[in-house]
Design an enzyme around this catalytic site. Structure first.
Site, PDB file in Angstrom:
ATOM      1  N   VAL A   1       0.864  -1.186   0.000  1.00 26.19           N
ATOM      2  CA  VAL A   1       0.000   0.000   0.000  1.00 26.19           C
ATOM      3  C   VAL A   1       0.898   1.234   0.000  1.00 26.19           C
ATOM      4  O   VAL A   1       1.704   1.423   0.908  1.00 26.19           O
ATOM      5  CB  VAL A   1      -0.938   0.003   1.220  1.00 26.19           C
ATOM      6  CG1 VAL A   1      -1.734   1.297   1.279  1.00 26.19           C
ATOM      7  CG2 VAL A   1      -1.865  -1.206   1.167  1.00 26.19           C
TER       8      VAL A   1
ATOM      9  N   GLU B   1      16.918 -10.452  27.989  1.00 30.38           N
ATOM     10  CA  GLU B   1      16.839 -11.800  27.465  1.00 30.38           C
ATOM     11  C   GLU B   1      18.252 -12.343  27.274  1.00 30.38           C
ATOM     12  O   GLU B   1      19.160 -11.620  26.847  1.00 30.38           O
ATOM     13  CB  GLU B   1      16.048 -11.856  26.162  1.00 30.38           C
ATOM     14  CG  GLU B   1      16.829 -11.538  24.928  1.00 30.38           C
ATOM     15  CD  GLU B   1      15.969 -11.574  23.656  1.00 30.38           C
ATOM     16  OE1 GLU B   1      16.408 -12.205  22.686  1.00 30.38           O
ATOM     17  OE2 GLU B   1      14.893 -10.962  23.627  1.00 30.38           O
TER      18      GLU B   1
ATOM     19  N   ASN C   1       9.227  -8.267  25.787  1.00 28.17           N
ATOM     20  CA  ASN C   1       9.082  -8.444  24.345  1.00 28.17           C
ATOM     21  C   ASN C   1       7.610  -8.220  23.979  1.00 28.17           C
ATOM     22  O   ASN C   1       6.720  -8.698  24.670  1.00 28.17           O
ATOM     23  CB  ASN C   1       9.521  -9.853  23.964  1.00 28.17           C
ATOM     24  CG  ASN C   1      10.806 -10.246  24.672  1.00 28.17           C
ATOM     25  OD1 ASN C   1      10.826 -10.330  25.894  1.00 28.17           O
ATOM     26  ND2 ASN C   1      11.857 -10.446  23.932  1.00 28.17           N
TER      27      ASN C   1
ATOM     28  N   HIS D   1      12.154  -3.802  18.595  1.00 31.45           N
ATOM     29  CA  HIS D   1      10.845  -3.589  19.217  1.00 31.45           C
ATOM     30  C   HIS D   1      10.313  -2.180  18.994  1.00 31.45           C
ATOM     31  O   HIS D   1      10.052  -1.453  19.951  1.00 31.45           O
ATOM     32  CB  HIS D   1      10.935  -3.841  20.733  1.00 31.45           C
ATOM     33  CG  HIS D   1      11.344  -5.218  21.122  1.00 31.45           C
ATOM     34  ND1 HIS D   1      11.715  -5.563  22.405  1.00 31.45           N
ATOM     35  CD2 HIS D   1      11.404  -6.372  20.403  1.00 31.45           C
ATOM     36  CE1 HIS D   1      12.011  -6.854  22.461  1.00 31.45           C
ATOM     37  NE2 HIS D   1      11.839  -7.367  21.262  1.00 31.45           N
TER      38      HIS D   1
HETATM   39  P1  FDA Z   1       4.619  -6.420  12.114  1.00 27.29           P
HETATM   40  O1  FDA Z   1       5.859  -5.638  11.903  1.00 27.29           O
HETATM   41  O2  FDA Z   1       4.719  -7.773  12.680  1.00 27.29           O
HETATM   42  O3  FDA Z   1       3.855  -6.576  10.727  1.00 27.29           O
HETATM   43  C1  FDA Z   1       3.697  -5.528   9.820  1.00 27.29           C
HETATM   44  C2  FDA Z   1       3.531  -6.105   8.436  1.00 27.29           C
HETATM   45  O4  FDA Z   1       3.063  -5.098   7.555  1.00 27.29           O
HETATM   46  C3  FDA Z   1       4.824  -6.645   7.830  1.00 27.29           C
HETATM   47  O5  FDA Z   1       4.607  -7.942   7.316  1.00 27.29           O
HETATM   48  C4  FDA Z   1       5.137  -5.649   6.705  1.00 27.29           C
HETATM   49  O6  FDA Z   1       5.788  -6.243   5.585  1.00 27.29           O
HETATM   50  C5  FDA Z   1       3.759  -5.165   6.329  1.00 27.29           C
HETATM   51  N1  FDA Z   1       3.725  -3.817   5.749  1.00 27.29           N
HETATM   52  C6  FDA Z   1       4.347  -2.707   6.207  1.00 27.29           C
HETATM   53  N2  FDA Z   1       4.043  -1.642   5.438  1.00 27.29           N
HETATM   54  C7  FDA Z   1       3.209  -2.097   4.478  1.00 27.29           C
HETATM   55  C8  FDA Z   1       2.562  -1.476   3.378  1.00 27.29           C
HETATM   56  N3  FDA Z   1       2.694  -0.161   3.122  1.00 27.29           N
HETATM   57  N4  FDA Z   1       1.798  -2.241   2.549  1.00 27.29           N
HETATM   58  C9  FDA Z   1       1.638  -3.571   2.782  1.00 27.29           C
HETATM   59  N5  FDA Z   1       2.237  -4.204   3.820  1.00 27.29           N
HETATM   60  C10 FDA Z   1       3.004  -3.476   4.656  1.00 27.29           C
HETATM   61  N6  FDA Z   1       8.862  -9.655  19.885  1.00 27.29           N
HETATM   62  C11 FDA Z   1       8.541 -10.510  20.886  1.00 27.29           C
HETATM   63  O7  FDA Z   1       7.511 -10.344  21.544  1.00 27.29           O
HETATM   64  N7  FDA Z   1       9.374 -11.568  21.165  1.00 27.29           N
HETATM   65  C12 FDA Z   1      10.535 -11.780  20.484  1.00 27.29           C
HETATM   66  O8  FDA Z   1      11.250 -12.758  20.752  1.00 27.29           O
HETATM   67  C13 FDA Z   1      10.884 -10.868  19.454  1.00 27.29           C
HETATM   68  N8  FDA Z   1      12.059 -10.990  18.757  1.00 27.29           N
HETATM   69  C14 FDA Z   1      12.282 -10.215  17.644  1.00 27.29           C
HETATM   70  C15 FDA Z   1      13.396 -10.454  16.836  1.00 27.29           C
HETATM   71  C16 FDA Z   1      13.571  -9.734  15.656  1.00 27.29           C
HETATM   72  C17 FDA Z   1      14.767  -9.999  14.783  1.00 27.29           C
HETATM   73  C18 FDA Z   1      12.612  -8.752  15.281  1.00 27.29           C
HETATM   74  C19 FDA Z   1      12.768  -7.963  14.008  1.00 27.29           C
HETATM   75  C20 FDA Z   1      11.528  -8.497  16.090  1.00 27.29           C
HETATM   76  C21 FDA Z   1      11.352  -9.223  17.270  1.00 27.29           C
HETATM   77  N9  FDA Z   1      10.243  -9.006  18.078  1.00 27.29           N
HETATM   78  C22 FDA Z   1       9.984  -9.842  19.137  1.00 27.29           C
HETATM   79  C23 FDA Z   1       9.295  -7.913  17.791  1.00 27.29           C
HETATM   80  C24 FDA Z   1       7.980  -8.385  17.158  1.00 27.29           C
HETATM   81  O9  FDA Z   1       8.227  -9.226  16.059  1.00 27.29           O
HETATM   82  C25 FDA Z   1       7.188  -7.145  16.730  1.00 27.29           C
HETATM   83  O10 FDA Z   1       6.908  -6.390  17.892  1.00 27.29           O
HETATM   84  C26 FDA Z   1       5.875  -7.483  16.034  1.00 27.29           C
HETATM   85  O11 FDA Z   1       6.092  -8.253  14.879  1.00 27.29           O
HETATM   86  C27 FDA Z   1       5.114  -6.225  15.663  1.00 27.29           C
HETATM   87  O12 FDA Z   1       3.812  -6.595  15.239  1.00 27.29           O
HETATM   88  P2  FDA Z   1       2.927  -5.622  14.381  1.00 27.29           P
HETATM   89  O13 FDA Z   1       1.587  -6.253  14.239  1.00 27.29           O
HETATM   90  O14 FDA Z   1       2.990  -4.272  14.980  1.00 27.29           O
HETATM   91  O15 FDA Z   1       3.622  -5.494  12.951  1.00 27.29           O
END
Ligand code: FDA
Length: 501
Positions: free
Chosen positions: A245, A356, A479, A441
């Site tokens: 989007v 962690e 997390n 995060h």
């Molecule tokens: P999230 O980021 O999951 O999803 C957003 C989606 O929207 C993505 O798939 C993206 O591609 C899509 N998107 C974005 N813009 C768009 C657009 N314009 N059009 C179409 N699609 C679009 N947390 C935890 O609780 N425990 C853990 O162990 C970890 N460990 C960890 C490791 C690593 C390497 C990362 C990167 C992150 C973590 N996290 C974590 C964090 C956790 O993954 C994070 O907080 C959540 O995925 C966030 O969820 P959301 O629903 O906010 O968005």
């Protein structure tokens, strides 16, 4: 192709989106999920869907010429990163000056790349950050619902005590205990029973095969296997991968018009088209959702958006560090990529920290103990619109990260003093001991009760909802994905009851 007019659209397919799509589908609402990343279900030439951390290929990274791993170096050598062709890989690192944000890209969002640590926040801290949310309902109904749906499970403690894969965690626990610090087991969405089979040699290795941040080929209960599978199973939800989007506009009659760009996995543009809907749910993540809304406000496509949009962003106080162990204190060469233990010093009145105990999945002994510390950093960033690049950008300075470092240092100085150990200075590309130029995060940007009402309805724009981590004001103390999931469950229930007659 994707339908061009639908009763509801969900942008993104991470935690907030997956919950919303399932509950809309169950309520009989025809829903289109637009996800910019790939659907990760096709094995590559090596028979695997994802590439590992030790030899990452193009599947690892979202359109870059070289991988950008968090541990940039080992003995100051850049051993972790590889040149790769540009491709719609699963992990992105988005750069904004002094801060960069790691994000999952694909059907399942962050669940594809994260460490699976599934932690419910401390209740008193939750009540402090989101005082308008009924904590009884969260802790009685929505956190348990989220945990059940996500498939959260606990490590078998007897196995934990004797397995090879968590030697590194037991060592860190011993070192913490010498400093008088307590540890806590951490629940997971990684299947610990599967992990036991990995160690026993009866199943292909994933968490034990250095697979984490570029995806897991086995064992991980990512959203595509939980919420999103159930959403599609309602028969009402369609997921369109590789659909980004680009723009959101609201017509005078209340219809939202989305400009959608469809690409192939190599990045070639296949088409740009419009999707219309009366109900729009933004779940593009803290960065994605906030960027879409700030740009829409500043370019005038969503009249009515207030000044709170783009405010209240934080890193959850993330800071990473390594300690150098004595030669006789080995961490083991086999390390579970999914953490199962944390040092819990959140009760500290000056420097609360939940750290962690992280793996170094190098496949060799490194004598390093690694930690991702979550601290209570009060600093907040904000997004502004940069007309020159036509992009909303995060404003965050290195100085704003200092409170995170101070807190982590207070804790780990104690651990080092008690054990006669020192910090590692060779892990983050230069000689720094504390790495906080990135966050895993990202939280906030469209904070609940500020940019939205108390259930994620965007103020000033009827029919527009925020469902993801941007609702949380910069910090959860643990997390974040369980909090994001539970909040989305709570919000969508209210929206379905009151806005869908
Ligand atoms: P999230 O980021 O999951 O999803 C957003 C989606 O929207 C993505 O798939 C993206 O591609 C899509 N998107 C974005 N813009 C768009 C657009 N314009 N059009 C179409 N699609 C679009 N947390 C935890 O609780 N425990 C853990 O162990 C970890 N460990 C960890 C490791 C690593 C390497 C990362 C990167 C992150 C973590 N996290 C974590 C964090 C956790 O993954 C994070 O907080 C959540 O995925 C966030 O969820 P959301 O629903 O906010 O968005």
């Amino acid at each position: 192709g994707a339908p061009r007019r639908v009763p509801a659209v969900v942008v993104g397919s991470g935690y907030g989106s997956a919950v919303t799509a399932l509950r809309l589908g169950e309520a009989g609402v025809e829903t289109l999920v637009l996800e910019m990343g790939q659907l990760w279900n096709q094995p590559g030439p090596d028979g695997k869907v994802f590439s590992g951390m030790l030899n990452p290929d193009r599947r690892s990274t979202w359109f870059k010429d070289r991988t950008e791993a968090p541990l940039a170096s080992f003995l100051w050598l850049d051993l972790a990163n590889r040149d790769i062709p540009r491709y719609a890989g699963v992990l992105d690192r988005v750069h904004f000056g002094d801060m960069s944000v790691y994000l999952g890209r694909g059907v399942g969002g962050g669940s594809l790349v994260n460490g699976a640590m599934a932690v419910v926040p401390k209740r008193d801290y939750f009540e402090e950050i989101l005082p308008n949310v009924d904590a009884d309902a969260m802790y009685g109904t929505y956190f348990p619902r989220a945990r059940a749906m996500l498939g959260v499970n606990e490590v078998d403690q007897a196995w934990f005590e004797e397995c090879d894969s968590y030697q590194y965690a037991r060592l860190s626990r011993r070192h913490a205990q010498r400093a008088g610090l307590g540890t806590a087991f951490v629940p997971s969405t990684y299947d610990f029973a599967y992990m036991q089979q990995e160690e026993a040699g009866t199943a292909p290795r994933s968490a034990l095969g250095s697979e984490v941040i570029y995806g897991n080929n086995h064992g991980k209960r990512s959203l595509d296997k939980s919420y999103l599978a159930a959403a599609v199973g309602t028969g009402k939800v369609t997921i369109a991968p590789l659909h980004e989007v680009r723009e959101v506009e609201r017509r005078a009659d209340g219809t939202f018009v989305l400009t959608v760009r469809r690409i192939d996995p190599e990045g070639a543009e296949l088409e740009v088209f419009a999707v219309e809907t009366p109900r729009l749910f933004l779940g593009a993540g803290s960065v994605g959702t906030t960027q879409l809304l700030v740009r829409a406000r500043e370019t005038g496509t969503l009249p009515g958006l207030g000044e709170a949009v783009g405010q209240g962003w934080g890193t959850n106080g993330n800071v990473m560090l390594g300690r150098a162990n004595h030669l006789w204190d080995t961490t083991g060469s086999l390390q579970a990529g999914m953490p199962a233990l944390g040092i819990d010093n959140w009760a500290d009145p000056v420097h609360p920290v939940f750290a962690e105990i992280a793996p170094v999945p190098a496949g060799i002994e490194t004598w390093a103990s690694l930690y991702l510390a979550i601290t209570r950093n009060p600093e907040r960033g904000h997004f502004t619109y940069d007309a020159a690049t036509d992009r909303a950008v995060l404003n965050w300075t290195a100085a704003q990260g200092q409170p995170s470092i101070d807190a982590a240092k207070a804790l780990f100085d104690r651990v080092n003093d008690a054990n006669g150990t020192i910090y590692r200075h060779d892990l983050f590309g230069d000689t720094r001991a504390f790495e906080n130029r990135f966050t895993y995060h990202p939280l906030g940007g469209c904070v609940l009760g500020a940019a939205t009402d108390d259930h994620g309805r965007v103020k000033g724009v009827p029919g527009l909802y925020v469902t993801d981590g941007s609702l949380i004001p910069g910090s959860t103390g643990v997390n974040p994905f369980v909090t994001i999931t539970a909040l989305a469950e709570r919000n969508v229930e209210d929206v379905l009851a009151r806005d869908f007659g």
